[in-house]
Motif scaffolding. Structure first.
Motif, short mmCIF file in Angstrom:
data_model
loop_
_atom_site.label_atom_id
_atom_site.label_comp_id
_atom_site.label_asym_id
_atom_site.label_seq_id
_atom_site.Cartn_x
_atom_site.Cartn_y
_atom_site.Cartn_z
N ALA A 171 -4.56 -6.92 -21.97
CA ALA A 171 -4.42 -5.47 -22.15
C ALA A 171 -3.01 -5.11 -22.62
O ALA A 171 -2.84 -4.24 -23.48
CB ALA A 171 -4.75 -4.75 -20.84
N ILE A 172 -2.00 -5.78 -22.08
CA ILE A 172 -0.62 -5.51 -22.52
C ILE A 172 -0.44 -5.93 -23.97
O ILE A 172 0.11 -5.17 -24.77
CB ILE A 172 0.38 -6.22 -21.58
N VAL A 173 -0.90 -7.12 -24.32
CA VAL A 173 -0.77 -7.60 -25.70
C VAL A 173 -1.50 -6.67 -26.66
O VAL A 173 -1.02 -6.39 -27.77
CB VAL A 173 -1.28 -9.06 -25.82
N GLU A 174 -2.64 -6.15 -26.24
CA GLU A 174 -3.42 -5.24 -27.09
C GLU A 174 -2.97 -3.78 -26.97
O GLU A 174 -3.56 -2.89 -27.55
CB GLU A 174 -4.90 -5.38 -26.76
N ARG A 175 -1.94 -3.57 -26.16
CA ARG A 175 -1.35 -2.24 -25.96
C ARG A 175 -2.37 -1.22 -25.43
O ARG A 175 -2.42 -0.08 -25.84
CB ARG A 175 -0.70 -1.76 -27.24
N ASP A 176 -3.17 -1.69 -24.48
CA ASP A 176 -4.22 -0.87 -23.88
C ASP A 176 -3.79 -0.47 -22.47
O ASP A 176 -4.07 -1.16 -21.49
CB ASP A 176 -5.52 -1.67 -23.85
N ALA A 177 -3.09 0.65 -22.38
CA ALA A 177 -2.54 1.11 -21.10
C ALA A 177 -3.65 1.37 -20.09
O ALA A 177 -3.52 1.01 -18.91
CB ALA A 177 -1.70 2.37 -21.30
N ALA A 178 -4.75 1.97 -20.52
CA ALA A 178 -5.84 2.28 -19.58
C ALA A 178 -6.40 1.01 -18.95
O ALA A 178 -6.66 0.96 -17.74
CB ALA A 178 -6.95 3.05 -20.30
N ALA A 179 -6.56 -0.05 -19.74
CA ALA A 179 -7.12 -1.30 -19.22
C ALA A 179 -6.18 -1.97 -18.23
O ALA A 179 -6.62 -2.44 -17.18
CB ALA A 179 -7.46 -2.25 -20.37
N VAL A 180 -4.89 -2.01 -18.53
CA VAL A 180 -3.96 -2.68 -17.61
C VAL A 180 -3.78 -1.86 -16.34
O VAL A 180 -3.65 -2.42 -15.24
CB VAL A 180 -2.61 -3.01 -18.29
N LEU A 181 -3.84 -0.53 -16.44
CA LEU A 181 -3.75 0.30 -15.24
C LEU A 181 -4.99 0.15 -14.37
O LEU A 181 -4.91 0.21 -13.15
CB LEU A 181 -3.52 1.77 -15.62
N LYS A 182 -6.14 -0.08 -15.00
CA LYS A 182 -7.36 -0.31 -14.23
C LYS A 182 -7.25 -1.61 -13.43
O LYS A 182 -7.64 -1.66 -12.26
CB LYS A 182 -8.59 -0.36 -15.13
N VAL A 183 -6.69 -2.65 -14.03
CA VAL A 183 -6.48 -3.91 -13.30
C VAL A 183 -5.56 -3.66 -12.11
O VAL A 183 -5.85 -4.10 -10.99
CB VAL A 183 -5.89 -5.00 -14.23
N ASN A 196 -6.38 -1.26 -4.80
CA ASN A 196 -7.47 -0.78 -3.95
C ASN A 196 -8.11 -1.90 -3.12
O ASN A 196 -8.70 -1.63 -2.08
CB ASN A 196 -8.53 -0.07 -4.79
N SER A 197 -7.99 -3.13 -3.59
CA SER A 197 -8.56 -4.26 -2.82
C SER A 197 -7.53 -4.86 -1.87
O SER A 197 -7.81 -5.86 -1.20
CB SER A 197 -9.12 -5.32 -3.76
N GLY A 198 -6.34 -4.26 -1.81
CA GLY A 198 -5.33 -4.71 -0.86
C GLY A 198 -4.53 -5.92 -1.30
O GLY A 198 -3.87 -6.55 -0.49
N GLU A 199 -4.58 -6.24 -2.59
CA GLU A 199 -3.82 -7.40 -3.09
C GLU A 199 -2.32 -7.11 -3.00
O GLU A 199 -1.88 -5.96 -3.05
CB GLU A 199 -4.20 -7.70 -4.54
N ASN A 200 -1.55 -8.16 -2.94
CA ASN A 200 -0.10 -8.07 -2.89
C ASN A 200 0.41 -7.80 -4.31
O ASN A 200 0.30 -8.65 -5.19
CB ASN A 200 0.46 -9.38 -2.34
N LEU A 201 0.97 -6.62 -4.52
CA LEU A 201 1.45 -6.24 -5.86
C LEU A 201 2.63 -7.10 -6.30
O LEU A 201 2.78 -7.37 -7.49
CB LEU A 201 1.81 -4.76 -5.90
N ASN A 202 3.45 -7.54 -5.35
CA ASN A 202 4.56 -8.42 -5.71
C ASN A 202 4.05 -9.75 -6.24
O ASN A 202 4.61 -10.31 -7.18
CB ASN A 202 5.49 -8.65 -4.51
#
Length: 183
Positions: free
Chosen positions: A42-54, A60-66
């Protein structure tokens, strides 16, 4: 072998008799590679909506953002190595085929910019009161990276333009006089 047995014992103690991928992922802090690949693409394709969804799905699933930032940094490090080296060391790079395909779409300068944007933000994200907000801004910034030209390439283009330009006795002043005064 003892390390493997110890990890297995930890997993059983954590999850009981029913070991699942999700319970092991949570116990050992694994990230789903498909999410890292989706974010990278998504970043390479410059798709902000797709990377923000990830990022939203991870949050939302409680994953560690770091951990996500670390994995993404590793992915862009690998992309940079693939782009810079004709014979990249494949043994150290996960999902080499996917990254080679993405590398064909970008310049080395873009890879450097992506890595630098993420690297500069990584520590701030880890210390932020609102890490998700900062992560979102960082990911948006990464999708805004545009192809850059090297100085050598720009100089070549200027030189080519100067050779192709018709020479006039009055130079650029004549070009300005051709424009009506009202504009």
């Amino acid at each position: 072998m003892r390390d493997a047995e110890s990890l297995f014992d930890q997993a059983i103690a954590y999850a009981g008799k029913k070991l699942t991928y999700d319970s092991l992922k949570k116990l050992f802090g694994f990230m789903d590679r498909s999410q890292i690949s989706a974010a990278t693409k998504a970043i390479v394709e410059r798709d902000a909506a797709a990377v923000l969804k990830v990022a939203d799905d991870l949050f939302n699933s409680g994953e560690n953002l770091n951990r996500f930032v670390f994995e993404l940094l590793d992915r862009f490090h690998a992309l940079l190595i693939i782009k810079a080296c004709k014979d990249a060391p494949s043994g150290k790079i996960l999902e080499m085929d996917i990254l080679k395909e993405l590398a064909l779409k970008v310049t080395i300068e873009e890879c450097q910019q992506w890595f630098n944007v993420l690297y500069r933000s990584a520590e701030e994200i880890s210390r932020a009161k609102f890490p998700k907000v900062l992560l979102d801004i960082t990911l948006i910034n990464m999708t805004q990276v545009r192809p850059v030209r090297s100085v050598d390439e720009l100089l070549e283009r200027v030189e080519a333009l100067s050779l192709d330009a018709p020479s006039t006795s009055s130079g650029s002043l004549g070009a300005r006089q051709a424009v009506p005064a009202g504009r």
